[in-house]
Design a protein around this motif. Structure first.
Motif, PDB file in Angstrom:
ATOM      1  N   ASP A  91     -26.993  -5.631  39.521  1.00  0.00           N
ATOM      2  CA  ASP A  91     -26.144  -5.611  38.320  1.00  0.00           C
ATOM      3  C   ASP A  91     -26.004  -7.000  37.710  1.00  0.00           C
ATOM      4  O   ASP A  91     -25.692  -7.972  38.399  1.00  0.00           O
ATOM      5  N   VAL A  92     -26.209  -7.083  36.403  1.00  0.00           N
ATOM      6  CA  VAL A  92     -25.942  -8.314  35.654  1.00  0.00           C
ATOM      7  C   VAL A  92     -24.793  -8.095  34.669  1.00  0.00           C
ATOM      8  O   VAL A  92     -24.539  -8.923  33.799  1.00  0.00           O
ATOM      9  N   VAL A  93     -24.120  -6.970  34.820  1.00  0.00           N
ATOM     10  CA  VAL A  93     -22.876  -6.682  34.112  1.00  0.00           C
ATOM     11  C   VAL A  93     -21.784  -6.582  35.166  1.00  0.00           C
ATOM     12  O   VAL A  93     -22.002  -5.999  36.236  1.00  0.00           O
ATOM     13  N   LYS A  94     -20.618  -7.174  34.904  1.00  0.00           N
ATOM     14  CA  LYS A  94     -19.505  -7.118  35.857  1.00  0.00           C
ATOM     15  C   LYS A  94     -18.753  -5.808  35.651  1.00  0.00           C
ATOM     16  O   LYS A  94     -18.140  -5.581  34.617  1.00  0.00           O
ATOM     17  N   TYR A  95     -18.858  -4.918  36.648  1.00  0.00           N
ATOM     18  CA  TYR A  95     -18.111  -3.668  36.627  1.00  0.00           C
ATOM     19  C   TYR A  95     -16.861  -3.819  37.486  1.00  0.00           C
ATOM     20  O   TYR A  95     -16.870  -4.506  38.510  1.00  0.00           O
ATOM     21  N   GLU A  96     -15.791  -3.160  37.064  1.00  0.00           N
ATOM     22  CA  GLU A  96     -14.531  -3.271  37.787  1.00  0.00           C
ATOM     23  C   GLU A  96     -13.733  -1.983  37.623  1.00  0.00           C
ATOM     24  O   GLU A  96     -13.774  -1.343  36.556  1.00  0.00           O
ATOM     25  N   LEU A  97     -13.007  -1.620  38.665  1.00  0.00           N
ATOM     26  CA  LEU A  97     -12.170  -0.419  38.583  1.00  0.00           C
ATOM     27  C   LEU A  97     -11.023  -0.646  37.615  1.00  0.00           C
ATOM     28  O   LEU A  97     -10.335  -1.662  37.674  1.00  0.00           O
ATOM     29  N   ASP A  98     -10.835   0.304  36.687  1.00  0.00           N
ATOM     30  CA  ASP A  98      -9.645   0.290  35.854  1.00  0.00           C
ATOM     31  C   ASP A  98      -8.495   0.834  36.699  1.00  0.00           C
ATOM     32  O   ASP A  98      -8.512   2.000  37.113  1.00  0.00           O
ATOM     33  N   LYS A  99      -7.505  -0.011  36.984  1.00  0.00           N
ATOM     34  CA  LYS A  99      -6.462   0.358  37.935  1.00  0.00           C
ATOM     35  C   LYS A  99      -5.607   1.525  37.455  1.00  0.00           C
ATOM     36  O   LYS A  99      -5.062   2.279  38.264  1.00  0.00           O
ATOM     37  N   GLY A 100      -5.472   1.671  36.158  1.00  0.00           N
ATOM     38  CA  GLY A 100      -4.649   2.749  35.651  1.00  0.00           C
ATOM     39  C   GLY A 100      -5.311   4.114  35.759  1.00  0.00           C
ATOM     40  O   GLY A 100      -4.718   5.070  36.263  1.00  0.00           O
ATOM     41  N   SER A 101      -6.558   4.208  35.317  1.00  0.00           N
ATOM     42  CA  SER A 101      -7.237   5.500  35.253  1.00  0.00           C
ATOM     43  C   SER A 101      -8.024   5.832  36.513  1.00  0.00           C
ATOM     44  O   SER A 101      -8.261   7.001  36.814  1.00  0.00           O
TER      45      SER A 101
END
Length: 212
Positions: free
Chosen positions: A40-50
């Motif tokens: 991955d060259v895009v930073k993916y992150e969990l959306d804490k709300g959804s």
């Protein structure tokens, strides 16, 4: 399989709805939610709300994580984690990050896996404790015998240190990141325990609501 209190037809929240360990698992085997892959060259992150995996930002450089990258469910980095890092002013206020090595290519994120904890890196990012636990995919045919950080080639840790010391770099902007302290299994388990305590202190009310 992965621990569930009861059947739920809705998808569970990866942070709050899963457990740090599967039923009956030893303390060094943790469940991990994977956000990013080594490709991955895009930073993916969990959306804490959804609870959905979202795009945080495209990486400015060609740097990509050298291992699977995610977090341990029902952990949180706050006061207890900061207490283990005397040089930090506070912790980063996120679930505890973990990097998982696998000999076999895993080519998708947004998955859950079991991993054996072998150590970690005490990262300090602009004064915030932001530890990175290091683990091996449970049952891995090449690395599965590793029990402590010393069982891995030095280059495995060096690549993680390089990635985390450079992945926020921008031309003309100074970054203040320290990744000098590498620790073994026993210290890593203490960091995980502290993050579980922080989670209970800050989010334990969510678990109480589920049982009422």
């Amino acid at each position: 399989m992965y621990r569930n209190e009861q059947f739920n037809r809705w998808r569970r929240h990866p942070w709050h709805g899963l457990h740090a360990r599967a039923d009956g698992a030893p303390e060094d085997i943790v469940q991990v939610y994977i956000e990013m892959l080594p490709t991955d060259v895009v930073k993916y992150e969990l959306d804490k709300g959804s609870g959905f995996l979202t795009v945080d930002r495209p990486q400015r450089t060609t740097s990509s994580p050298p291992a699977l990258y995610g977090f341990i469910p029902r952990t949180y980095c706050a006061e207890e984690v900061a207490n283990l890092c005397p040089d930090a002013d506070e912790a980063d206020g996120d679930p505890l990050d973990i990097c998982v090595y696998s000999e076999r290519l895993i080519n998708r994120a947004d998955i859950v896996l079991n991993a054996r904890v072998v150590g970690g890196i005490q990262m300090i990012d602009d004064g915030e404790a932001d530890d990175k636990i290091i683990a091996i995919l449970d049952g891995d045919n090449i690395w599965g015998g590793a029990r402590d950080i010393a069982d891995l080639p030095d280059i495995k840790v060096e690549r993680l240190q390089h990635y985390f010391s450079t992945y926020k770099m921008q031309p003309g902007k100074n970054i203040n990141i320290k990744v000098d302290h590498v620790y073994g299994r026993d210290e890593a388990l203490k960091v995980i325990a502290a993050s579980e305590k922080d989670y209970h202190n800050h989010y334990g009310h969510l678990l109480q609501q589920k049982t009422e």
